[in-house]
Design an enzyme around this catalytic site. Structure first.
Site, PDB file in Angstrom:
ATOM      1  N   TRP A  77       3.569   1.842  -1.205  1.00 16.73           N
ATOM      2  CA  TRP A  77       4.243   2.123  -2.472  1.00 16.73           C
ATOM      3  C   TRP A  77       3.268   2.418  -3.605  1.00 16.73           C
ATOM      4  CZ3 TRP A  77       9.115  -1.441  -3.395  1.00 16.73           C
ATOM      5  CH2 TRP A  77       9.971  -1.317  -2.292  1.00 16.73           C
TER       6      TRP A  77
ATOM      7  N   HIS B 117       3.160  -4.880 -14.248  1.00 20.87           N
ATOM      8  CA  HIS B 117       2.946  -3.458 -14.566  1.00 20.87           C
ATOM      9  C   HIS B 117       3.852  -3.120 -15.745  1.00 20.87           C
ATOM     10  CE1 HIS B 117       2.529   0.847 -14.211  1.00 20.87           C
ATOM     11  NE2 HIS B 117       1.597   0.679 -13.286  1.00 20.87           N
TER      12      HIS B 117
ATOM     13  N   GLU C 113      -6.564   6.077 -15.616  1.00 25.22           N
ATOM     14  CA  GLU C 113      -5.494   5.121 -15.918  1.00 25.22           C
ATOM     15  C   GLU C 113      -6.015   4.150 -16.970  1.00 25.22           C
ATOM     16  OE1 GLU C 113      -3.266   3.601 -12.416  1.00 25.22           O
ATOM     17  OE2 GLU C 113      -4.399   5.050 -11.271  1.00 25.22           O
TER      18      GLU C 113
ATOM     19  N   THR D  12       0.845  -1.211   0.000  1.00 26.77           N
ATOM     20  CA  THR D  12       0.000   0.000   0.000  1.00 26.77           C
ATOM     21  C   THR D  12       0.870   1.247   0.000  1.00 26.77           C
ATOM     22  OG1 THR D  12      -1.689  -1.141   1.286  1.00 26.77           O
ATOM     23  CG2 THR D  12      -1.769   1.259   1.299  1.00 26.77           C
TER      24      THR D  12
ATOM     25  N   HIS E 133       3.767  -7.161 -10.433  1.00 30.46           N
ATOM     26  CA  HIS E 133       3.118  -6.057  -9.702  1.00 30.46           C
ATOM     27  C   HIS E 133       2.006  -6.493  -8.748  1.00 30.46           C
ATOM     28  CE1 HIS E 133       1.874  -1.951  -9.033  1.00 30.46           C
ATOM     29  NE2 HIS E 133       0.657  -2.172  -9.529  1.00 30.46           N
TER      30      HIS E 133
ATOM     31  N   GLU F 102      -4.995  -7.853  -1.197  1.00 32.96           N
ATOM     32  CA  GLU F 102      -4.394  -8.554  -2.342  1.00 32.96           C
ATOM     33  C   GLU F 102      -4.331 -10.063  -2.144  1.00 32.96           C
ATOM     34  OE1 GLU F 102      -0.655  -6.849  -3.543  1.00 32.96           O
ATOM     35  OE2 GLU F 102      -0.288  -8.392  -5.069  1.00 32.96           O
TER      36      GLU F 102
ATOM     37  N   GLY G  94      -3.750   5.629  -7.305  1.00 32.40           N
ATOM     38  CA  GLY G  94      -4.865   6.118  -6.516  1.00 32.40           C
ATOM     39  C   GLY G  94      -5.906   5.067  -6.222  1.00 32.40           C
TER      40      GLY G  94
ATOM     41  N   ARG H 236      -3.825  -3.135 -18.678  1.00 32.19           N
ATOM     42  CA  ARG H 236      -2.448  -3.461 -18.300  1.00 32.19           C
ATOM     43  C   ARG H 236      -1.947  -4.775 -18.903  1.00 32.19           C
ATOM     44  NH1 ARG H 236      -1.813  -2.095 -12.093  1.00 32.19           N
ATOM     45  NH2 ARG H 236      -2.210   0.038 -12.727  1.00 32.19           N
TER      46      ARG H 236
ATOM     47  N   ARG I 234      -6.868  -7.133 -13.314  1.00 31.75           N
ATOM     48  CA  ARG I 234      -7.387  -6.072 -12.443  1.00 31.75           C
ATOM     49  C   ARG I 234      -7.332  -4.712 -13.131  1.00 31.75           C
ATOM     50  NH1 ARG I 234      -4.911  -2.362  -9.079  1.00 31.75           N
ATOM     51  NH2 ARG I 234      -2.875  -3.300  -9.477  1.00 31.75           N
TER      52      ARG I 234
ATOM     53  N   SER J  91      -7.633  -1.865  -6.681  1.00 25.45           N
ATOM     54  CA  SER J  91      -7.198  -2.734  -5.583  1.00 25.45           C
ATOM     55  C   SER J  91      -7.370  -2.089  -4.215  1.00 25.45           C
ATOM     56  CB  SER J  91      -5.744  -3.165  -5.780  1.00 25.45           C
ATOM     57  OG  SER J  91      -4.950  -2.041  -6.048  1.00 25.45           O
TER      58      SER J  91
HETATM   59  C1  SIN Z   1      -0.107   2.720 -10.810  1.00 29.02           C
HETATM   60  O1  SIN Z   1      -0.064   3.783 -10.198  1.00 29.02           O
HETATM   61  O2  SIN Z   1       0.119   2.634 -12.012  1.00 29.02           O
HETATM   62  C2  SIN Z   1      -0.445   1.469 -10.069  1.00 29.02           C
HETATM   63  C3  SIN Z   1      -1.812   1.536  -9.560  1.00 29.02           C
HETATM   64  C4  SIN Z   1      -2.407   0.164  -9.468  1.00 29.02           C
HETATM   65  O3  SIN Z   1      -1.673  -0.818  -9.480  1.00 29.02           O
HETATM   66  O4  SIN Z   1      -3.630   0.081  -9.451  1.00 29.02           O
END
Ligand code: SIN
Length: 538
Positions: free
Chosen positions: A54, A245, A124, A52, A365, A395, A58, A304, A406, A411
């Site tokens: 890191w 990621h 995102e 969390t 990730h 998680e 958002g 992703r 996801r 998350s």
């Molecule tokens: C990110 O900031 O790209 C990661 C956020 C996430 O894993 O949902």
């Protein structure tokens, strides 16, 4: 859908043990202490050492519950990203409860970024609208700060750092259906084992990114909670779906540093060497030169799974160690103000946002699969029955929310919704208080004289997972990984059976078990969905 609502009926002086101090564990602790329970949180390092802390991007969610259209869109994006494998009822439940839980975070003292009186929302990959609340590019750290402050202020919550959960204690040995009554843990400062009794145990230990050579996860992410629950009879689910990621920084020799997807949400574009040359020569905006357009019309902002696979493929074709994230066509002032932590990290390598191409590559990730749980986070066995007294949240749990992939920033949301549901469920129970628990089987155990073989085994494990159970898989490679994992497991079990536990030994044993579940699930799948991509199935 029948979403149960629980009336809080606290069992006075019940004791709950929470393993893990990320968003899920801390949020649940505050809920449980509010209902009058004693809570003990054990955590492997310092309280703030969690995934969390890191998290950059958002938390997705619609605050206005009357905005049905916005909620429908969030549900639709989550389902589409999950590639047909999400549990629709769970997705609806999480999206519908988002507003209340985010307001809980605000009342605990979390400061999300504002634009005047309104929250500043970002976008995102896979989101059709701006719906992500954030605290610049350090949202997780802000949430951890506020939750840890609230936990420290509570008399009913004891947080025990440097304490590693080793195994769960069953009420009746060998009978998971009878439930859990505590945990054996290793005090890392003294090396002593301790038995902790609890009326319930909540596992909130996060994921297992340490299985791969390159990960955005902290060193604590070694699948401990999943492994100990499985040893106590829990079922794992959807383990093949592990998210990479697309954009971890590849600069210097440091560990991979996440470059948030929100940067691509603001217009950042991925290019390979050729694309970069063409962009520099021909100009007119980098978007048209992106290799990601070959995989999706959404290009660099596709979901992703697609973008990570596209980067992986590109790097394999060209032989390059990285692709480039381009931001020099974007406003410097805006990027520097919205992403100050990223900018400061880049500066350490002589790089800057809105100026330099950033070398990036995919890194392990997020564990999308996990412990099979019900709508209240109760851990299930293979038979579908619950293990009484055991919850999995965050998680470590597979709720069905994410399906095969996801959606970004779902998350943290899922974690608070399920932390709340698990706590409310516990509050509605009447349990027999646990009086005593057995001591750890210490007799005949020897101190581990050499850690070197364990370190070599861990390297082999990580290499195996990176080479054979990565973004693109094949049956041959998966079979090869399975054989190697069996060999390593045999070796480590031999050491385990005669040794007093150490952190290295406990973690390696756990990582091996989780790796085996991931590989077995991947081998058993006969179609490619979301994050699971086997080239023999194309
Ligand atoms: C990110 O900031 O790209 C990661 C956020 C996430 O894993 O949902």
């Amino acid at each position: 859908m029948n979403v149960e609502v629980f009336t809080a009926k606290p069992t006075p002086m019940s004791r709950v043990i929470i393993i893990g101090s990320g968003i899920a564990g801390l949020f649940a602790a505050l809920r449980l202490e509010k209902a009058g329970h004693e809570v003990i949180i054990i955590t492997k390092q310092r309280p703030e050492d969690s995934s969390t802390n890191w998290a950059q991007g958002g938390i997705a969610g619609i605050l206005d519950k009357t905005d049905g259209k916005a909620m429908e869109a969030h549900i639709a994006d989550t389902l589409s990203c999950g590639d047909g494998l999400c549990d629709v009822e769970i997705v609806k439940c999480v999206v519908e409860e988002a507003g209340d839980r985010i307001r809980d975070l605000l009342s605990i003292g979390v400061n999300f970024e504002k634009d005047g009186n309104e929250f500043h929302l970002v976008k995102e990959g896979g989101h059709s609208a701006r719906r992500i609340l954030h605290a610049k590019d350090a949202t997780g750290a802000e949430i951890e700060r506020a939750l840890n402050n609230a936990v420290s202020a509570s008399d009913n919550i004891t947080l025990r750092p440097h304490t590693l959960g080793v195994d769960l204690i069953q009420r009746v040995h060998g009978q998971p259906e009878k439930g859990i009554k505590g945990i054996w843990c290793l005090k890392l400062d003294s090396g002593e084992m301790e038995s902790l009794a609890g009326d319930s145990v909540l596992i909130a230990t996060g994921g297992c990114g340490q299985l791969w050579e390159r990960t955005t996860n902290p060193s604590v992410a070694s699948g401990d909670g999943l492994a100990m629950a499985v040893r106590a009879g829990a079922a794992s689910k959807d383990m093949a779906f592990f998210q990479f990621h697309p954009t971890a920084l590849m600069a210097g020799n440091s560990r991979p540093f996440l470059i948030t997807e929100a940067l691509r949400g603001e217009g950042g574009v991925l290019l390979d060497d050729e694309g970069l040359k063409s962009y520099r020569k021909l100009g007119s905006g980098p978007k048209n030169y992106s290799f990601t357009l070959q995989s999706s019309p959404d290009g660099s902002l596709a979901t992703r799974d697609i973008v990570a696979r596209s980067c992986d493929q590109r790097m394999k074709i060209t032989g390059a160690d990285n692709v480039w994230l381009i931001t020099d066509h974007l406003s410097k002032d805006k990027l520097h103000s919205q992403f100050p932590n990223i900018e400061s990290r880049l500066n350490q390598y002589g790089l800057s946002l809105a100026r330099d191409p950033l070398p990036v590559a995919p890194a392990a990730h997020y564990m999308v699969g996990g412990l099979s749980v019900d709508i209240n986070g109760r851990v299930l066995m293979d038979s579908g029955e619950v293990i009484p007294g055991l919850y999995g949240i965050g998680e470590v749990a597979c709720t069905g929310m994410h399906g095969a992939n996801r959606l970004a920033s779902n998350s943290l949301l899922e974690a608070i919704v399920f932390a709340n549901r698990a706590a409310e469920h516990f509050n509605s129970q009447t349990l027999d208080n646990i009086e005593s628990v057995p001591s750890w089987r210490a007799e005949g155990m020897l101190e581990l004289e050499e850690h070197a073989p364990l370190i070599r085994d861990l390297e082999t494990l990580r290499k195996t997972m990176t080479d054979d159970v990565g973004i693109v898989r094949s049956f041959d490679r998966l079979e090869r990984a399975k054989r190697m994992l069996a060999l390593l497991t045999k070796e480590v079990d031999m050491i385990w059976n005669r040794s007093i536990p150490t952190r290295e030994l406990v973690e390696l044993r756990n990582l091996l078990l989780v790796a085996t579940h991931i590989t077995d699930d991947a081998l058993a799948r006969n179609e490619n969905k979301g994050l699971h991509w086997n080239k023999d199935l194309i």
